[in-house]
Motif scaffolding. Structure first.
Motif, short mmCIF file in Angstrom:
data_model
loop_
_atom_site.label_atom_id
_atom_site.label_comp_id
_atom_site.label_asym_id
_atom_site.label_seq_id
_atom_site.Cartn_x
_atom_site.Cartn_y
_atom_site.Cartn_z
N LYS A 61 45.77 38.93 35.63
CA LYS A 61 45.02 38.93 36.87
C LYS A 61 44.46 40.33 37.12
N PHE A 62 43.24 40.38 37.62
CA PHE A 62 42.64 41.68 37.95
C PHE A 62 41.62 41.50 39.07
N MET A 63 41.40 42.55 39.83
CA MET A 63 40.43 42.52 40.92
C MET A 63 39.06 42.93 40.39
N TYR A 64 38.05 42.13 40.76
CA TYR A 64 36.69 42.42 40.30
C TYR A 64 35.71 41.95 41.36
N PHE A 65 34.96 42.87 41.91
CA PHE A 65 34.01 42.59 42.98
C PHE A 65 34.68 41.86 44.14
N GLY A 66 35.87 42.35 44.51
CA GLY A 66 36.53 41.89 45.72
C GLY A 66 37.36 40.64 45.58
N GLU A 67 37.44 40.06 44.39
CA GLU A 67 38.21 38.82 44.22
C GLU A 67 39.13 38.96 43.01
N GLU A 68 40.25 38.23 43.08
CA GLU A 68 41.17 38.21 41.95
C GLU A 68 40.61 37.30 40.86
N ARG A 69 40.55 37.81 39.66
CA ARG A 69 40.05 37.04 38.52
C ARG A 69 41.14 36.91 37.46
N THR A 70 40.92 36.03 36.50
CA THR A 70 41.85 35.87 35.38
C THR A 70 41.11 36.21 34.10
N TYR A 71 41.63 37.19 33.39
CA TYR A 71 40.94 37.70 32.21
C TYR A 71 40.91 36.68 31.08
N ASN A 72 39.72 36.51 30.53
CA ASN A 72 39.46 35.63 29.39
C ASN A 72 39.72 34.16 29.70
N GLN A 73 39.52 33.78 30.96
CA GLN A 73 39.62 32.38 31.35
C GLN A 73 38.47 32.01 32.28
N MET A 123 38.88 50.36 35.54
CA MET A 123 38.37 49.19 36.26
C MET A 123 38.45 49.29 37.77
N GLU A 124 39.24 50.22 38.30
CA GLU A 124 39.47 50.26 39.75
C GLU A 124 38.19 50.27 40.58
N PRO A 125 37.16 51.04 40.24
CA PRO A 125 35.95 51.04 41.08
C PRO A 125 35.27 49.67 41.17
N TYR A 126 35.45 48.83 40.16
CA TYR A 126 34.83 47.50 40.17
C TYR A 126 35.62 46.49 41.00
N GLY A 127 36.80 46.89 41.48
CA GLY A 127 37.66 45.95 42.18
C GLY A 127 37.27 45.67 43.60
N TYR A 128 36.46 46.51 44.21
CA TYR A 128 36.13 46.38 45.62
C TYR A 128 35.03 45.34 45.85
N ALA A 129 35.04 44.75 47.04
CA ALA A 129 33.93 43.89 47.43
C ALA A 129 32.68 44.74 47.60
#
Length: 501
Positions: free
Chosen positions: A322-334, A353-359
């Motif tokens: 799980k990782f944060m990307y553009f403000g939402e939790e995503r699942t890598y390679n799924q 990746m942290e800067p990409y995690g924010y909305a």
């Protein structure tokens, strides 16, 4: 080089915009170097080139591709670097040499001209210290990548800029000695980072000079001095490890106690910063950003981390994470976040990746120009953990106990203490701690004499298939890179190519 013309006079801005590259005119040497403002402009011009795509912007990172930690998007130049078949004339390699010498030239202009300016002595000393420091850093980065005991790299004539055809030193040891003297002068002249105001963050400082002295002596295999200067950083009281490893790579900690030297970056100004975070992001960024998808961690790197090592998940994304990307939790390679077809390893570096995690991060944390994908995160060039590892390595090479330094690193990683740690322990900790960073795993292997054996092993995808067959590394040739042929052609016979290239 022809008579130098100062192209840019750069001001400073606070926080994440420290090196503002607003042109202030183009004064020549005839009407310049008269005032304290000229001195400041001259010093700031040194930093301007750091953001160039052939420097820390992007290009210089391509050489890291040689290591066993990295798998790259298939492209001709990357394949040549991986297999030690470069000529030095590739678009990714040909300008590294010249750009470093341009920075050194600008530093030498400061060192030659600023002492004659009537201005505040404290500020003058600082500017001179910055010039010594930056010259040394550039010199070091070329010295160990292109020089060896058969021939070093040219040392510019600091007093006579018209003397441009300078031969290589007889050995890189001469370069290391010269670099060390510059860094000692820098350390004597520079203030501590803690005395700087926000507007001066990103400037050279005292403990950075000591840290680079430790790194210089490490490459020179002068273990006693490597330990000495690393210890000066440790005992300065200026630095400490952050409690959580993943916090090192957050924008809010750009200037934390762990910071020593970084590429100052911006999320909004396309003129400066390091685009490595965008270069490591999945190709096309799953439709939300123009990631370039060039550098990916290998299975060999992932498997190096022991069970329970907190650094592994903070460093690498694997399928199902799980990782944060553009403000939402995503699942890598799924689902919609499967890896792109250019992803050679099935993993991705998570460190940046942290800067990409924010909305809505674009413009605040991420550069709106996908062709210059810098972020608000300053990419480390040398951080405190590296200093501890340098000290540990230097101690081990002197048959001293390095448990204290290695266990500081391991404690933060959630690992148990070692007793009577060995060089093998040091190598593993260095790899796990600094994976995907500027410290350059390839030259660690070269320095340890391990490159030939390591590169004789294939590299693997996350699913176990081979992505790189065993490679031929000749330690008599490939321990250095080839000097760009155009530099040899322009040298009027003063430069000779590294043997075997």
């Amino acid at each position: 080089m022809k008579k130098y013309i100062l192209l840019l006079a750069l001001g400073l801005m606070a926080c994440d915009k420290n090196l503002d590259m607003t042109p202030q005119g183009a004064p020549t040497t005839g009407n310049f170097w008269k005032t304290s403002s000229d001195a400041l402009a001259g010093v700031n011009s040194i930093y301007e080139l750091y953001s160039d795509d052939d420097m820390y912007g992007r290009g210089f990172f391509w050489l890291n591709n040689a290591s066993d930690d990295i798998g790259t998007k298939p492209r001709d130049n990357a394949e040549r670097i991986k297999n030690f078949q470069v000529t030095g004339d590739e678009s990714d390699t040909r300008n590294i040499w010249a750009k470093h010498y341009m920075v050194m030239k600008r530093a030498n202009d400061v060192l030659r001209n600023v002492p004659k300016i009537t201005m505040d002595e404290k500020l003058k000393n600082q500017y001179l210290g910055e010039a010594y420091f930056n010259h040394a850093v550039m010199h070091l980065e070329l010295a160990y990548r292109y020089g060896d005991n058969r021939a070093g790299i040219p040392i510019q004539d600091r007093e006579n800029p018209e003397n441009i055809y300078v031969t290589r030193t007889k050995s890189v040891a001469e370069n290391y000695a010269y670099i060390a003297e510059d860094l000692k002068k820098a350390a004597d002249l520079l203030p501590l980072f803690s005395t700087y105001k926000n507007a001066d963050y990103g400037r050279a400082h005292k403990t950075a000079a000591w840290a680079y002295l430790a790194r210089t002596y490490l490459y020179a295999k002068d273990w006693a001095n490597a330990e000495k200067y690393a210890d000066l950083v440790v005992t300065s009281g200026q630095h400490a490890l952050l409690d959580n490893f993943e916090d090192v790579f957050k924008t809010a900690n750009n200037w934390s106690k762990e910071y020593i030297w970084s590429v100052t970056s911006s999320a909004s100004d396309t003129r400066f910063g390091c685009i490595f975070p965008g270069v490591c992001l999945d190709d096309k960024g799953w439709g939300l950003y123009n990631g370039w998808g060039n550098f990916y961690p290998t299975k060999e790197l992932y498997d190096t981390y022991p069970a329970g090592d907190k650094r592994r998940e903070a460093t690498i994304l694997k399928t199902g994470d799980k990782f944060m990307y553009f403000g939402e939790e995503r699942t890598y390679n799924q689902d919609n976040f499967k890896v792109s077809s250019s992803n050679r390893t099935g993993y991705q570096f998570r460190k940046y990746m942290e800067p990409y995690g924010y909305a809505n991060p674009i413009g605040t944390y991420v550069n709106p120009n996908g062709d210059k994908p810098s972020t608000s995160l300053n990419v480390p060039l040398l951080r405190y953990a590296d200093v501890l590892l340098i000290k540990a390595e230097a101690k081990l090479m002197q048959n001293k106990n390095a448990d204290a330094e290695l266990n500081l690193i391991r404690k933060r990683a959630g690992l148990v203490n070692l007793t009577n740690a060995t060089l093998s322990d040091l190598k593993r900790e260095r790899r796990c701690e600094l994976a995907g960073e500027w410290t350059d795993r390839h030259f660690d292997l070269v320095r340890w004499g391990d490159a030939q054996a390591v590169y004789a092993q294939p590299l693997h995808h996350a699913d176990g298939r081979v992505i790189y067959a065993a490679r031929m590394f000749n330690p008599a040739i490939h321990h250095v890179w080839p000097i760009p042929p155009m530099e040899i052609q322009n040298s009027k016979g003063t430069l000779a190519q590294n043997q075997g290239w």
